[in-house]
Write an enzyme that holds these catalytic residues in place. Structure first.
Site, PDB file in Angstrom:
ATOM      1  N   GLU A 142     107.414  41.586  84.955  1.00 23.40           N
ATOM      2  CA  GLU A 142     105.917  41.291  84.548  1.00 23.40           C
ATOM      3  C   GLU A 142     105.609  39.727  84.828  1.00 23.40           C
ATOM      4  O   GLU A 142     104.341  39.300  85.310  1.00 23.40           O
ATOM      5  CB  GLU A 142     105.745  41.639  82.878  1.00 23.40           C
ATOM      6  CG  GLU A 142     104.370  41.365  82.494  1.00 23.40           C
ATOM      7  CD  GLU A 142     104.201  41.580  80.911  1.00 23.40           C
ATOM      8  OE1 GLU A 142     103.511  41.050  80.228  1.00 23.40           O
ATOM      9  OE2 GLU A 142     104.882  42.590  80.473  1.00 23.40           O
ATOM     10  N   ASP A 143     106.673  38.945  84.189  1.00 27.81           N
ATOM     11  CA  ASP A 143     106.352  37.593  84.378  1.00 27.81           C
ATOM     12  C   ASP A 143     106.631  37.032  85.617  1.00 27.81           C
ATOM     13  O   ASP A 143     106.165  35.832  86.084  1.00 27.81           O
ATOM     14  CB  ASP A 143     107.265  36.893  83.118  1.00 27.81           C
ATOM     15  CG  ASP A 143     106.627  37.277  82.023  1.00 27.81           C
ATOM     16  OD1 ASP A 143     105.532  37.698  81.771  1.00 27.81           O
ATOM     17  OD2 ASP A 143     107.331  36.733  80.815  1.00 27.81           O
TER      18      ASP A 143
END
Length: 758
Positions: free
Chosen positions: A120-121
């Site tokens: 996600e990051d």
């Protein structure tokens, strides 16, 4: 709703340069901003020493090596990322992994905990994780990651879709939710640095979704801590006030607590029962809810303290109960046997409330060591993947059945917001326990009906249910179930669900199954209605409702619908707004004009769209509102309701007017069709002198008018000599009704005749 709420922000210096060092033996990360001026170094240290110490008690050396590899990769990916608190971001995955280690999750779950934010990051692809750490770990990390940036119609829809993705990953592998709960727990512990509005939002989400999931999985310690943390951020003043009051009460009640402890230990020793006895303080949120629900002040909440008795085996639990009842008098109606009938999350204990010294009520929980382990750690105490070759425990079977029900609901639900609504209903912690005729226990949410029971057994039984017997007594399917009921469902292959069933089912499984049937059984009706509604919306925007092929292709490419029929169906059942789809088509036309020869209507043609014609025989895609019961001749308006299609109200309906103010975009023009060859329900009220034969005279008059009576209800009028009679009748039109009402007014003894609304 954020599926991986990391509460962090990517923090870099203006040049975006960072340097870091890694020491393999100690696992210490030293993060330094190399471009910052001297004396302004940002230094953060994160260690995996504590994590490896916890893991070494139950993982092999080879497993620990895999954990270190996952840590190194996560460390490398998050290098330069800093939490709001100023700590290096890697400290968060380490903390999540430590919580998972306390539950003794396996090496794959620990690796997923360390890697849970890299997709996600940092944009790491699932394929890379599969190559490095294997498919199971990659699947867990993927399940914990939010969806890629898809264009959703609203933030609520995006949150619901993210939550659905996580729950479906959890249904396939329960470790996903265990890692997610550990992630949420650490974020809640470190929420203090966030802005007040974000603290409230995250805490509300925690209380609404993650606390019930922790309870459903039997993670009692986690459930209690998340509740109190969310409470402290949602109502900080109340939390501080209550905390202060509990601290003061501790000192005041210490003498009572010590006296009870001493008396209980002595009594159990004298009875030859080996047990651990200790006091336990109720959570602040538990005390707060009790004060709120029962309208009590803090001084009136006497059982702030409870006691727990942990014995060696099942038999001694009941011996201990008898010993306590001999020591202190039990309060009537305050005994619960969760050993014989465990809670849905596997919790087992005997609960009893006794009158202690000085007349104070004291709650006791009595359980074995194994029950205590399950009560504190729930499904994590012996979760589904630890003993694959052995028989499943009752808790594992119940958890497996619940996870399977999530997949069933998903199959029958096309909409993520609806899916979230169903799951939230099933997470409601209160339960009622009933029995099948063969004495199998079935747990359902409190307020569940016999129809919910039918669907919990099997979808086909629910769809074909026609009646039920509760404790051998015939009762309606809408009857609410009570603890201990023996429920038998009577079915017929000709029975089918109706839209009315949705008004009295309680469980997500029943609701989704009924909606699924209604959608599929009347697909053609809904498709035709949707086509008509979209045409109306296009005409209102001066667009030709006959869309050319190129525009259809563009429209389908930019929506989730696979065909125009599917798009029409979504509009017909209220899942999409015809006005919004038409607006999107207008945008497509304007983007590509003037090169595209798409015919627009003249202003006179498009001045006002033609209303939708109502015949009253359309099936479930068009419903006549029960609040005002419109009949031909009434002025009418139409409301598009999600998954219920078009609901038709009279234009003077008070309920409709309130809804029109709230959601004006969901209302369209409708009109009655010609040659309506059917009858319509409506209600009338008659006030007549209370004398013999009054009802018969009115019924005869209704029969003379060629009108059918479908329901009659009588009640006393305002005075003793008058009777109030309510009829539900079936008429052809407003004129037909008016003629009947004139005839009834001329009957002897009739004081008043009115048409009932609302």
């Amino acid at each position: 709703m954020h599926i991986s709420e990391d509460m962090s922000s990517l923090s870099t210096n203006p040049a975006g340069r960072f340097s870091g060092s890694y020491q393999d033996k100690t696992g210490i990360l030293d993060l330094r901003d190399s471009s910052a001026p001297s004396g302004n170094l940002q230094v953060g240290v994160a260690s995996i020493t504590t994590l490896t110490e916890k893991l070494s008690t139950y993982l092999s050396a080879q497993d620990l090596k895999l954990v270190r590899e996952a840590y190194r990769f996560s460390d490398e990916m998050h290098l330069g990322q800093v939490r709001k608190s100023g700590e290096p971001y890697i400290s968060h995955p380490i903390a999540v992994a430590e919580i998972c280690a306390e539950w003794k999750l396996d090496v794959q779950a620990i690796m997923a905990a360390l890697l849970h934010d890299v997709m996600e990051d940092q944009g790491v692809k699932k394929e890379e994780l599969i190559e490095r750490f294997g498919a199971p770990v990659a699947a867990m990390v993927d399940g914990l990651s939010k969806l890629e940036k898809i264009e959703f119609q609203s933030q609520i829809e995006a949150q619901a879709e993210n939550f659905r993705k996580m729950l479906l990953a959890m249904a396939r592998d329960v470790r996903v939710i265990l890692v997610k709960l550990a992630d949420r727990l650490h974020n809640m512990r470190t929420l203090g640095v966030m802005l007040p509005a974000k603290k409230r939002r995250i805490s509300r989400e925690t209380m609404d979704v993650y606390v019930p999931i922790a309870h459903r999985l039997g993670l009692n310690n986690l459930f209690r801590e998340l509740q109190d943390l969310a409470f402290s951020h949602l109502f900080p003043m109340r939390y501080r006030t209550l905390s202060k009051a509990v601290r003061a009460a501790r000192g005041n009640r210490r003498e009572v607590v010590n006296k009870i402890l001493s008396s209980v230990k002595d009594a159990l020793n004298d009875a030859g029962i080996e047990a651990e006895v200790y006091g336990r303080e109720k959570t602040l949120y538990g005390i707060y809810r009790k004060m709120l629900d029962k309208h009590l002040s803090f001084s009136q909440v006497l059982d702030v303290y409870g006691f727990r008795v942990v014995v060696e085996n099942f038999r001694e639990s009941y011996y201990a109960l008898g010993t306590l009842h001999a020591l202190f008098k039990p309060m009537p109606g305050k005994f619960k046997d969760y050993i014989a009938i465990p809670k849905t999350n596997g919790y087992q204990s005997l609960h009893t409330t006794l009158i202690g010294p000085y007349g104070t009520p004291v709650e006791f929980q009595i359980r074995t060591r194994e029950m205590h382990r399950v009560a504190e750690s729930g499904v994590a105490a012996h979760w589904l993947y630890k003993n694959e070759g052995s028989n499943l425990t009752d808790l594992q079977q119940r958890t497996h059945a619940w996870l399977q029900s999530l997949l069933d609901i998903q199959k029958q639900t096309g909409d993520s917001a609806e899916f979230l609504e169903h799951v939230k209903v099933d997470l409601f912690p209160g339960s009622v326990y009933v029995f099948t005729p063969k004495s199998k226990i079935v747990a359902l949410p409190r307020g569940a009906t016999a129809l919910d029971f039918a669907y919990s057994i099997h979808t086909d039984i629910g769809d074909q249910a026609i009646a039920t017997r509760i404790n051998n007594e015939p009762v309606p399917l809408r009857s609410e179930l009570k603890n201990g009921d023996i429920v038998e469902i009577i079915t017929s292959p000709n029975s089918r669900p109706t839209a009315n069933w949705l008004s009295y089912v309680r469980t997500g499984k029943a609701r989704s199954a009924i909606r699924h049937f209604l959608r599929t059984a009347n697909l053609n009706e809904s498709t035709e209605l949707g086509k008509q509604l979209l045409a109306q919306a296009l005409v209102a925007l001066q667009l030709n409702p006959e869309l050319p092929d190129f525009l259809v292709d563009k429209l389908l490419n930019e929506s989730t619908a696979k065909s125009m029929d599917e798009l029409y169906t979504d509009i017909g059942v209220g899942k999409r707004m015809a006005a919004l789809v038409a607006r999107h088509i207008l945008d497509l036309v304007q983007d590509d004009s003037p090169s595209i020869p798409f015919q627009q209507l003249g202003e006179r043609q498009a001045h006002r769209p033609a209303p939708v014609i109502i015949y009253g025989s359309e099936g479930v895609s068009v419903q006549l509102a029960a609040c005002c019961m419109p009949i031909p001749g009434d002025g009418i308006i139409g409301q598009l309701k999600r998954d219920q299609g078009l609901v038709v109200h009279t234009d003077d309906c008070k309920h409709a007017k309130r809804l029109l103010i709230k959601e004006p975009d969901r209302w369209i023009d409708v009109t009655w069709g010609e040659d309506l060859n059917r009858r319509f329900d409506t209600r009338i009220s008659v006030i007549i002198t209370n004398e013999r034969g009054a009802l018969a005279r009115i019924a005869a008059e209704i029969g003379e008018a060629d009108i059918n009576i479908s329901h009659v209800n009588m009640e006393d009028g305002d005075s003793n000599d008058m009777t109030h009679i309510h009829f539900t009748i079936q008429v052809e039109s407003r004129n037909h009704l008016a003629k009947l009402m004139r005839s009834i007014r001329h009957l002897n003894g009739v004081s008043r005749v009115t048409r009932e609304r609302g």
